[in-house]
Each structure stands twice: as C-alpha cells, then as structure tokens.
Design an enzyme around this catalytic site. Structure first.
Site, PDB file in Angstrom:
ATOM      1  N   LEU A  29       0.799  -1.178  -0.052  1.00 19.24           N
ATOM      2  CA  LEU A  29       0.027  -0.157   0.067  1.00 19.24           C
ATOM      3  C   LEU A  29       0.787   1.208  -0.210  1.00 19.24           C
ATOM      4  O   LEU A  29       1.820   1.122   0.283  1.00 19.24           O
ATOM      5  CB  LEU A  29      -0.718   0.004   1.202  1.00 19.24           C
ATOM      6  N   PRO A  30       0.239   2.427  -0.334  1.00 14.32           N
ATOM      7  CA  PRO A  30       1.043   3.446  -0.651  1.00 14.32           C
ATOM      8  C   PRO A  30       1.849   4.272   0.662  1.00 14.32           C
ATOM      9  O   PRO A  30       3.232   4.629   0.579  1.00 14.32           O
ATOM     10  CB  PRO A  30       0.071   4.730  -1.158  1.00 14.32           C
ATOM     11  N   THR A  46       6.571   0.234   1.638  1.00 11.65           N
ATOM     12  CA  THR A  46       7.649   0.919   2.345  1.00 11.65           C
ATOM     13  C   THR A  46       6.854   1.928   3.502  1.00 11.65           C
ATOM     14  O   THR A  46       6.448   3.019   2.760  1.00 11.65           O
ATOM     15  CB  THR A  46       8.436   1.901   1.588  1.00 11.65           C
ATOM     16  N   LYS A  84      15.339  -0.257   4.017  1.00  4.12           N
ATOM     17  CA  LYS A  84      14.617   0.050   2.975  1.00  4.12           C
ATOM     18  C   LYS A  84      14.784   1.845   2.837  1.00  4.12           C
ATOM     19  O   LYS A  84      14.985   2.150   1.687  1.00  4.12           O
ATOM     20  CB  LYS A  84      13.206  -0.387   2.989  1.00  4.12           C
ATOM     21  N   LYS A 108       8.020  10.697  -0.057  1.00  3.50           N
ATOM     22  CA  LYS A 108       7.376   9.836   1.284  1.00  3.50           C
ATOM     23  C   LYS A 108       8.545   9.121   1.862  1.00  3.50           C
ATOM     24  O   LYS A 108       8.827   9.404   3.112  1.00  3.50           O
ATOM     25  CB  LYS A 108       6.278   9.174   1.062  1.00  3.50           C
TER      26      LYS A 108
HETATM   27  P1  NAD Z   1       0.659   2.119  -6.438  1.00  8.25           P
HETATM   28  O1  NAD Z   1      -0.143   3.572  -6.162  1.00  8.25           O
HETATM   29  O2  NAD Z   1       0.957   1.698  -7.844  1.00  8.25           O
HETATM   30  O3  NAD Z   1      -0.239   1.023  -5.785  1.00  8.25           O
HETATM   31  C1  NAD Z   1      -0.735   1.211  -4.401  1.00  8.25           C
HETATM   32  C2  NAD Z   1      -2.202   0.277  -4.778  1.00  8.25           C
HETATM   33  O4  NAD Z   1      -2.827   0.439  -3.399  1.00  8.25           O
HETATM   34  C3  NAD Z   1      -3.037   0.997  -5.733  1.00  8.25           C
HETATM   35  O5  NAD Z   1      -3.592  -0.130  -6.571  1.00  8.25           O
HETATM   36  C4  NAD Z   1      -4.113   1.746  -4.908  1.00  8.25           C
HETATM   37  O6  NAD Z   1      -5.451   1.755  -5.468  1.00  8.25           O
HETATM   38  C5  NAD Z   1      -4.204   0.834  -3.712  1.00  8.25           C
HETATM   39  N1  NAD Z   1      -4.663   1.484  -2.622  1.00  8.25           N
HETATM   40  C6  NAD Z   1      -4.647   2.806  -2.064  1.00  8.25           C
HETATM   41  N2  NAD Z   1      -5.134   3.144  -0.992  1.00  8.25           N
HETATM   42  C7  NAD Z   1      -5.913   1.953  -0.837  1.00  8.25           C
HETATM   43  C8  NAD Z   1      -6.657   1.633   0.375  1.00  8.25           C
HETATM   44  N3  NAD Z   1      -6.898   2.355   1.633  1.00  8.25           N
HETATM   45  N4  NAD Z   1      -6.850   0.079   0.590  1.00  8.25           N
HETATM   46  C9  NAD Z   1      -6.566  -0.654  -0.503  1.00  8.25           C
HETATM   47  N5  NAD Z   1      -6.038  -0.214  -1.285  1.00  8.25           N
HETATM   48  C10 NAD Z   1      -5.433   0.929  -1.653  1.00  8.25           C
HETATM   49  O7  NAD Z   1       2.290   2.108  -5.605  1.00  8.25           O
HETATM   50  P2  NAD Z   1       3.216   1.209  -5.969  1.00  8.25           P
HETATM   51  O8  NAD Z   1       4.415   1.947  -6.669  1.00  8.25           O
HETATM   52  O9  NAD Z   1       2.837  -0.029  -6.384  1.00  8.25           O
HETATM   53  O10 NAD Z   1       3.940   1.222  -4.287  1.00  8.25           O
HETATM   54  C11 NAD Z   1       3.280   0.446  -3.153  1.00  8.25           C
HETATM   55  C12 NAD Z   1       4.282   0.383  -2.183  1.00  8.25           C
HETATM   56  O11 NAD Z   1       5.676  -0.355  -2.615  1.00  8.25           O
HETATM   57  C13 NAD Z   1       4.657   1.759  -1.528  1.00  8.25           C
HETATM   58  O12 NAD Z   1       4.778   1.878  -0.213  1.00  8.25           O
HETATM   59  C14 NAD Z   1       5.912   1.920  -2.218  1.00  8.25           C
HETATM   60  O13 NAD Z   1       6.527   2.977  -1.670  1.00  8.25           O
HETATM   61  C15 NAD Z   1       6.486   0.531  -2.242  1.00  8.25           C
HETATM   62  N6  NAD Z   1       7.515   0.488  -3.417  1.00  8.25           N
HETATM   63  C16 NAD Z   1       7.321   0.950  -4.762  1.00  8.25           C
HETATM   64  C17 NAD Z   1       8.258   0.675  -5.720  1.00  8.25           C
HETATM   65  C18 NAD Z   1       8.144   1.381  -7.281  1.00  8.25           C
HETATM   66  O14 NAD Z   1       9.207   1.007  -7.979  1.00  8.25           O
HETATM   67  N7  NAD Z   1       6.808   1.423  -7.557  1.00  8.25           N
HETATM   68  C19 NAD Z   1       9.450  -0.162  -5.568  1.00  8.25           C
HETATM   69  C20 NAD Z   1       9.591  -0.586  -4.023  1.00  8.25           C
HETATM   70  C21 NAD Z   1       8.566  -0.244  -3.078  1.00  8.25           C
END
Ligand code: NAD
Length: 313
Positions: free
Chosen positions: A77-78, A107, A182, A251
């Site tokens: 989740l974000p 994260t 991380k 963030k």
């Molecule tokens: P993203 O925004 O693509 O995905 C997050 C998902 O969570 C979305 O589909 C959104 O609709 C959903 N969401 C939001 N609020 C919600 C809620 N209250 N209940 C249920 N679902 C909800 O983001 P991402 O890039 O996939 O990142 C997700 C996590 O992974 C974050 O913490 C990010 O920091 C971490 N991360 C991302 C990357 C990257 O390269 N994108 C790499 C490593 C870690």
C-alpha cells in the site's frame, strides 16, 4: 479461529490475502498466483484488481473481509497511514477471523511497523515488515530484494512465499529494521537521481553528448543506479517512465529523515534531496515519475539532458 496450520505441504495451497495490487502489488500477487496459491485481494481501485481477477483471484470489499478468508495477508500500500488503517482500523485485517500473520511489503517506515506489530500482537497476530527493492520490473521477475524483520518463527513460516518474490534478507526480530534498511536504500537511490541530474546538466551544457557521458560514467567510479539504468532508459530518451511515483519517493525520503532525526543522525545531503523531491512534486505533481527530478535540475540549469536539444541550448 486464530489457530491454523503451518505453511508446509497442504498449507502451501492455502488462501493468501493481498491488500493493494498496484504497480508493485499487482505483479507480486501475480507471482503468488503463478506459484499455485489461491488469492483473495482488496484494492480501492477496481481497475487495479481486474487483471488478477481474470486470473482467478477473488476480490474482497475490505481488508477485514480478506482476513476473514486468509490466515496470511500481504500488503503493498502507498503510505504508512493507509497501511496502519488497513491493519488496525475499523475495517482492518486485525478484526479478521482467520488472520494469524501479516506481512507488510510496503515502504511504510519503522514507526508504523512497530505500531502495527504491537496492535496486531494484542490480537494474537504476528507481523513482519518486509519492504522490497527492485522496482516494477523486479516485482514481475521475482528478483526483488526483500528486507524482513519481526518474529523469526513467523519469518520461517512465510519464507517459501517470500522466496517467490525475490532474494530474502532477515534483519532481526525487532519490528521496523527491514523498514530502516529500505529507507536507507531509497535515500541513496533518490540521491543518485538528484546528483546525477546535476552532473549530467553540467556535461550537457559544456557540450558533451549525454549518452557518451553516461557510457564514461558507467565505466568509471561515478557509476550508480541513475547512470546505469534510470538515465539511459528514462531520462535521455525523455520517457520518464521508471514506474515509481515522485510522491512515493518523497514520502520515503521524508520517512528516512524522520528516522535519522529520531536516532540523532544528521542528514545534510538527505535534507537537500528531500527539498528537491518536494519541488518535483509541486512542479509536476505527486504522480509524476521519480526520474522527473531531472527536469527540475534542467529548468534551473536551463538545459535538457537528452532528447532533441540535449546540448547547445
Ligand atoms: P501504487 O500506487 O501503484 O499501488 C498502490 C495500490 O494501493 C493502488 O492500486 C491503490 O489503488 C491501492 N490503495 C490505495 N489506498 C488503498 C486503501 N486504502 N485500501 C486498499 N488499496 C489501496 O504504488 P506502488 O508503486 O505499487 O507502491 C506500493 C508500495 O510499494 C509503496 O509503499 C511504495 O513506496 C513501495 N515500493 C514501490 C516501488 C516502485 O518502484 N513502484 C518499489 C519498491 C517499493
């Protein structure tokens, strides 16, 4: 119904829960499906769930509904606030009848990890923080670095599931250690984009071809993840499509600086990178790509790194 079986033999095909199936969660959940597991998923975006549903995952309307069906629940989740609410809130997994173990792949920072471990612990549920690195490509290929902390017995139980996602590192039993590592990683990764933007802007303004300059840097001691990957793939061709939102990177750097401050560790360089990310989010929006940091530096330097008019402005 807090009990249940260990994850060996028969339990390998048990139903697994997954909250947040976006850019990272989608492919990670997909790999668990590929490995033969049944999935129950929840995301506020129906579009995000559609592809997994088409492959057999069962959608759920809330985190608690997921945890009524699955004894092990993952989340990607974000933000920390969203993870905390999904874990401990009114409709959170903590109220689920089947839940025994929560694995946070987001994260979300060490403070949230500690609060979640405590809150779920009161309900007899174990929590692991297991943030990942390696981007969307690593999530799809199963080559992520997975940084785990929490009870060792819980880690050993989910090890076969986490191994589907990438290479595992167990940092210790204290909740949040995985998150701390991380955040350190993401500080370095964001700093690499910012400082590479400055170095490349200088070279381009002097008249160097940016692709040639990257070749030199990648054969030299300045090589980093921005010179090796993000600049040649996303900045020089002007695609800005690495797949990690600037708002999420902001963030992460904020969480990192909060943690450093709490520990009494000065982060002078990190503070500058936080400001650059704040400017990037204001200028291009939190959904812009993290590689758009380069555009901020370009605008200050009045030049463009790559594309048509890469040198000689
Ligand atoms: P993203 O925004 O693509 O995905 C997050 C998902 O969570 C979305 O589909 C959104 O609709 C959903 N969401 C939001 N609020 C919600 C809620 N209250 N209940 C249920 N679902 C909800 O983001 P991402 O890039 O996939 O990142 C997700 C996590 O992974 C974050 O913490 C990010 O920091 C971490 N991360 C991302 C990357 C990257 O390269 N994108 C790499 C490593 C870690």
């Amino acid at each position: 119904m807090g009990g249940g079986h260990r994850l060996d033999g028969e339990a390998m095909t048990a139903t697994i829960g997954f909250l947040g199936v976006g850019r990272m969660g989608g492919p990670m959940a997909g790999r668990l499906l590929d490995a033969g597991h049944r999935l129950v998923i929840h995301d506020v975006s129906e579009a995000a769930m559609a592809a997994l549903q088409a492959r057999g995952a069962t959608p759920a309307a809330s985190p608690v509904e997921v945890a009524d069906a699955a004894s092990i629940v993952f989340a990607s989740l974000p933000t920390p606030a969203i993870v905390r609410e999904a874990a401990l809130g009114e409709r959170g997994i903590g109220r689920g009848a089947a839940l025994r173990l929560f694995v946070d792949l987001s994260t979300s920072g060490p403070a949230a990890a500690a609060a979640i471990a405590e809150g779920l612990g009161e309900r007899g549920v174990s929590a692991l923080d297991a943030p990942v690195s390696g981007g969307v490509a690593g999530a799809a290929k199963g080559t992520l670095a997975v940084m785990v902390s929490g009870p060792r017995t819980a880690y050993e139980e989910v090890e076969p599931l986490l191994a589907v996602l990438g290479r595992l590192f167990f940092l210790g039993e204290k909740p949040g250690l995985g998150q701390t590592v991380k955040l350190a990683n993401n500080l370095l990764s964001a700093t690499a984009i910012a400082i590479t933007s400055e170095a490349m802007a200088m070279g381009v303004k002097a008249g160097v071809d940016p692709s040639v300059m990257l070749d030199v840097l990648n054969a030299s001691s300045g090589r980093n993840t921005a010179t090796a990957d993000k600049f040649p793939r996303c900045v020089v061709p002007r695609r800005f499509d690495f797949g990690f939102a600037a708002g999420l990177q902001f963030k992460d750097v904020r969480l990192c600086l909060d943690e450093a401050e709490a520990l009494g560790v000065p982060m002078v360089v990190g503070a500058a990178v936080r400001q650059i990310l704040s400017i990037t989010c204001n200028r291009f929006g939190p959904d812009s790509d993290c590689t758009e940091i380069a555009k901020v530096i370009e605008s200050w330097a009045n030049c463009q790194i790559g594309g048509e008019s890469s040198h000689e402005q």
